[in-house]
Design a protein around this motif. Sequence first.
Motif, PDB file in Angstrom:
ATOM      1  N   ALA A 165      31.523 116.721 -49.919  1.00 37.52           N
ATOM      2  CA  ALA A 165      32.823 116.618 -49.253  1.00 37.52           C
ATOM      3  C   ALA A 165      33.798 117.646 -49.824  1.00 37.52           C
ATOM      4  CB  ALA A 165      33.383 115.206 -49.409  1.00 37.52           C
ATOM      5  N   TRP A 166      33.706 117.882 -51.107  1.00 36.38           N
ATOM      6  CA  TRP A 166      34.603 118.823 -51.776  1.00 36.38           C
ATOM      7  C   TRP A 166      34.354 120.262 -51.331  1.00 36.38           C
ATOM      8  CZ3 TRP A 166      33.304 121.512 -56.784  1.00 36.38           C
ATOM      9  CH2 TRP A 166      34.375 122.278 -57.235  1.00 36.38           C
ATOM     10  N   VAL A 167      33.089 120.722 -51.324  1.00 34.72           N
ATOM     11  CA  VAL A 167      32.810 122.125 -50.984  1.00 34.72           C
ATOM     12  C   VAL A 167      32.539 122.340 -49.504  1.00 34.72           C
ATOM     13  CG1 VAL A 167      31.985 122.782 -53.254  1.00 34.72           C
ATOM     14  CG2 VAL A 167      30.341 121.993 -51.551  1.00 34.72           C
ATOM     15  N   GLY A 168      32.299 121.264 -48.766  1.00 34.70           N
ATOM     16  CA  GLY A 168      32.042 121.382 -47.339  1.00 34.70           C
ATOM     17  C   GLY A 168      30.572 121.610 -47.030  1.00 34.70           C
ATOM     18  N   LYS A 169      30.218 121.365 -45.800  1.00 33.47           N
ATOM     19  CA  LYS A 169      28.819 121.488 -45.373  1.00 33.47           C
ATOM     20  C   LYS A 169      28.368 122.944 -45.299  1.00 33.47           C
ATOM     21  CE  LYS A 169      28.684 117.158 -42.908  1.00 33.47           C
ATOM     22  NZ  LYS A 169      28.510 116.440 -41.666  1.00 33.47           N
ATOM     23  N   ALA A 170      29.305 123.872 -45.135  1.00 40.34           N
ATOM     24  CA  ALA A 170      28.939 125.281 -44.976  1.00 40.34           C
ATOM     25  C   ALA A 170      28.502 125.931 -46.286  1.00 40.34           C
ATOM     26  CB  ALA A 170      30.115 126.060 -44.381  1.00 40.34           C
ATOM     27  N   PHE A 171      28.882 125.350 -47.428  1.00 40.72           N
ATOM     28  CA  PHE A 171      28.526 125.985 -48.701  1.00 40.72           C
ATOM     29  C   PHE A 171      27.038 125.839 -48.970  1.00 40.72           C
ATOM     30  CE2 PHE A 171      27.741 125.916 -53.294  1.00 40.72           C
ATOM     31  CZ  PHE A 171      28.190 127.182 -53.620  1.00 40.72           C
ATOM     32  N   ASP A 172      26.372 126.982 -49.101  1.00 37.84           N
ATOM     33  CA  ASP A 172      24.947 127.030 -49.433  1.00 37.84           C
ATOM     34  C   ASP A 172      24.806 127.900 -50.669  1.00 37.84           C
ATOM     35  OD1 ASP A 172      22.226 127.456 -49.703  1.00 37.84           O
ATOM     36  OD2 ASP A 172      21.921 128.128 -47.637  1.00 37.84           O
ATOM     37  N   PRO A 173      24.444 127.311 -51.821  1.00 36.96           N
ATOM     38  CA  PRO A 173      24.373 128.092 -53.056  1.00 36.96           C
ATOM     39  C   PRO A 173      23.363 129.234 -53.010  1.00 36.96           C
ATOM     40  CG  PRO A 173      23.490 125.882 -53.400  1.00 36.96           C
ATOM     41  CD  PRO A 173      24.067 125.920 -52.027  1.00 36.96           C
ATOM     42  N   GLU A 174      22.412 129.199 -52.077  1.00 39.90           N
ATOM     43  CA  GLU A 174      21.393 130.251 -51.981  1.00 39.90           C
ATOM     44  C   GLU A 174      21.787 131.387 -51.045  1.00 39.90           C
ATOM     45  OE1 GLU A 174      18.634 130.477 -53.847  1.00 39.90           O
ATOM     46  OE2 GLU A 174      19.446 128.728 -54.864  1.00 39.90           O
ATOM     47  N   LYS A 175      22.897 131.239 -50.334  1.00 40.62           N
ATOM     48  CA  LYS A 175      23.241 132.203 -49.297  1.00 40.62           C
ATOM     49  C   LYS A 175      24.135 133.326 -49.816  1.00 40.62           C
ATOM     50  CE  LYS A 175      24.950 132.586 -44.623  1.00 40.62           C
ATOM     51  NZ  LYS A 175      25.470 131.917 -43.463  1.00 40.62           N
ATOM     52  N   PHE A 176      23.790 134.557 -49.422  1.00 39.23           N
ATOM     53  CA  PHE A 176      24.628 135.729 -49.662  1.00 39.23           C
ATOM     54  C   PHE A 176      24.674 136.517 -48.366  1.00 39.23           C
ATOM     55  CE2 PHE A 176      24.779 140.324 -50.518  1.00 39.23           C
ATOM     56  CZ  PHE A 176      26.042 140.389 -51.065  1.00 39.23           C
ATOM     57  N   ASP A 177      25.866 136.849 -47.901  1.00 34.89           N
ATOM     58  CA  ASP A 177      26.059 137.594 -46.668  1.00 34.89           C
ATOM     59  C   ASP A 177      26.715 138.930 -46.998  1.00 34.89           C
ATOM     60  OD1 ASP A 177      27.256 138.657 -44.274  1.00 34.89           O
ATOM     61  OD2 ASP A 177      27.131 136.670 -43.362  1.00 34.89           O
ATOM     62  N   LEU A 178      25.947 140.012 -46.926  1.00 31.38           N
ATOM     63  CA  LEU A 178      26.425 141.339 -47.301  1.00 31.38           C
ATOM     64  C   LEU A 178      27.629 141.771 -46.472  1.00 31.38           C
ATOM     65  CD1 LEU A 178      26.027 143.918 -49.008  1.00 31.38           C
ATOM     66  CD2 LEU A 178      24.480 144.729 -47.215  1.00 31.38           C
ATOM     67  N   GLY A 179      27.547 141.637 -45.153  1.00 33.61           N
ATOM     68  CA  GLY A 179      28.641 142.066 -44.282  1.00 33.61           C
ATOM     69  C   GLY A 179      29.925 141.297 -44.539  1.00 33.61           C
ATOM     70  N   LYS A 180      29.806 139.995 -44.677  1.00 34.42           N
ATOM     71  CA  LYS A 180      30.970 139.147 -44.939  1.00 34.42           C
ATOM     72  C   LYS A 180      31.590 139.490 -46.299  1.00 34.42           C
ATOM     73  CE  LYS A 180      32.069 134.213 -44.809  1.00 34.42           C
ATOM     74  NZ  LYS A 180      31.494 132.874 -44.673  1.00 34.42           N
ATOM     75  N   THR A 181      30.741 139.761 -47.280  1.00 36.15           N
ATOM     76  CA  THR A 181      31.228 140.100 -48.614  1.00 36.15           C
ATOM     77  C   THR A 181      31.950 141.440 -48.600  1.00 36.15           C
ATOM     78  OG1 THR A 181      29.417 138.830 -49.594  1.00 36.15           O
ATOM     79  CG2 THR A 181      30.555 140.383 -51.030  1.00 36.15           C
ATOM     80  N   GLN A 182      31.409 142.435 -47.884  1.00 40.08           N
ATOM     81  CA  GLN A 182      32.083 143.736 -47.794  1.00 40.08           C
ATOM     82  C   GLN A 182      33.440 143.591 -47.119  1.00 40.08           C
ATOM     83  OE1 GLN A 182      31.039 146.971 -49.029  1.00 40.08           O
ATOM     84  NE2 GLN A 182      33.231 147.176 -48.670  1.00 40.08           N
ATOM     85  N   LYS A 183      33.510 142.785 -46.077  1.00 37.01           N
ATOM     86  CA  LYS A 183      34.796 142.570 -45.399  1.00 37.01           C
ATOM     87  C   LYS A 183      35.804 141.924 -46.338  1.00 37.01           C
ATOM     88  CE  LYS A 183      33.019 142.376 -40.721  1.00 37.01           C
ATOM     89  NZ  LYS A 183      32.647 141.548 -39.577  1.00 37.01           N
ATOM     90  N   ALA A 184      35.360 140.970 -47.156  1.00 36.15           N
ATOM     91  CA  ALA A 184      36.253 140.313 -48.118  1.00 36.15           C
ATOM     92  C   ALA A 184      36.767 141.320 -49.145  1.00 36.15           C
ATOM     93  CB  ALA A 184      35.530 139.163 -48.812  1.00 36.15           C
ATOM     94  N   VAL A 185      35.894 142.210 -49.610  1.00 38.54           N
ATOM     95  CA  VAL A 185      36.295 143.246 -50.566  1.00 38.54           C
ATOM     96  C   VAL A 185      37.294 144.196 -49.911  1.00 38.54           C
ATOM     97  CG1 VAL A 185      35.462 145.281 -51.829  1.00 38.54           C
ATOM     98  CG2 VAL A 185      34.235 143.104 -52.029  1.00 38.54           C
ATOM     99  N   ASP A 186      37.036 144.610 -48.679  1.00 42.00           N
ATOM    100  CA  ASP A 186      37.955 145.506 -47.964  1.00 42.00           C
ATOM    101  C   ASP A 186      39.340 144.857 -47.804  1.00 42.00           C
ATOM    102  OD1 ASP A 186      35.895 147.363 -47.737  1.00 42.00           O
ATOM    103  OD2 ASP A 186      35.416 146.809 -45.664  1.00 42.00           O
ATOM    104  N   ARG A 187      39.366 143.572 -47.435  1.00 42.02           N
ATOM    105  CA  ARG A 187      40.637 142.862 -47.284  1.00 42.02           C
ATOM    106  C   ARG A 187      41.380 142.784 -48.624  1.00 42.02           C
ATOM    107  NH1 ARG A 187      37.592 139.455 -44.047  1.00 42.02           N
ATOM    108  NH2 ARG A 187      37.402 137.946 -45.746  1.00 42.02           N
ATOM    109  N   ALA A 188      40.652 142.502 -49.678  1.00 43.79           N
ATOM    110  CA  ALA A 188      41.284 142.391 -51.007  1.00 43.79           C
ATOM    111  C   ALA A 188      41.899 143.717 -51.428  1.00 43.79           C
ATOM    112  CB  ALA A 188      40.254 141.916 -52.032  1.00 43.79           C
ATOM    113  N   LEU A 189      41.189 144.814 -51.207  1.00 45.61           N
ATOM    114  CA  LEU A 189      41.715 146.127 -51.598  1.00 45.61           C
ATOM    115  C   LEU A 189      42.871 146.563 -50.710  1.00 45.61           C
ATOM    116  CD1 LEU A 189      38.472 148.056 -52.557  1.00 45.61           C
ATOM    117  CD2 LEU A 189      40.348 147.386 -54.070  1.00 45.61           C
ATOM    118  N   ALA A 190      42.882 146.126 -49.471  1.00 39.96           N
ATOM    119  CA  ALA A 190      43.991 146.471 -48.562  1.00 39.96           C
ATOM    120  C   ALA A 190      45.305 145.854 -49.035  1.00 39.96           C
ATOM    121  CB  ALA A 190      43.682 146.009 -47.134  1.00 39.96           C
ATOM    122  N   LYS A 191      45.220 144.741 -49.779  1.00 39.56           N
ATOM    123  CA  LYS A 191      46.423 144.084 -50.295  1.00 39.56           C
ATOM    124  C   LYS A 191      46.963 144.755 -51.562  1.00 39.56           C
ATOM    125  CE  LYS A 191      44.611 140.017 -50.735  1.00 39.56           C
ATOM    126  NZ  LYS A 191      44.408 138.618 -51.051  1.00 39.56           N
TER     127      LYS A 191
END
Length: 192
Positions: A165-191
């Motif tokens: 309930a705390w982390v939600g159903k979408a959290f999968d400890p085995e999952k890594f998404d390269l595209g999503k991670t790059q977008k997060a890095v791009d957003r962070a650097l834009a700030k």
Amino acid sequence: MAKDYALQFRVWLWGIELQIWRRLLLSPELNFAELHEVIQAAFGWEDSHMHQFTIGGLTVGAPEINDDDIAGRRTLEAAEVKLRDLDFRRIASPYLLYEYDFGDAWVHQLDLETHVQFDRPEMKAAVLGGERAGPPEDCGGRHSYGDFVLSLKDPHHSEHRQNRAWVGKAFDPEKFDLGKTQKAVDRALAKC
């Protein structure tokens, strides 16, 4: 200095049985405040805790953290130190440490793998790969993370429902998404 090379690091979390890591290509023009943002985004952290870098005997971060340090260590301001300020070529097996959340004590080791010819000076950071999701904030640190993951996988575990309930159903400890991670890095650097 010409922006004709980049630094390739493998960043991994200490103390996790099934290693959580990211491979990052970083511009030498990146300062340590920006590097902090890149690591936060690459591991899915929320930047809600203190942090610092350790490079040999140097500490880089927020100087006010060590104002009362009895050992007399001086902390260099992260925004004033760039990767290019460090002479990695003179150090055998160079690495940096990045500690995030002093309570949970997440320690990331950044191992320099290589210098790479880089013809895109406008790009400050590229995510080249990785494995597994970054741990959720405040899950107890590396000593508790294994039990936390077990609780998510076992519906009969006494803390399964609470942790799911705390982390939600979408959290999968085995999952890594390269595209999503790059977008997060791009957003962070834009700030920055």
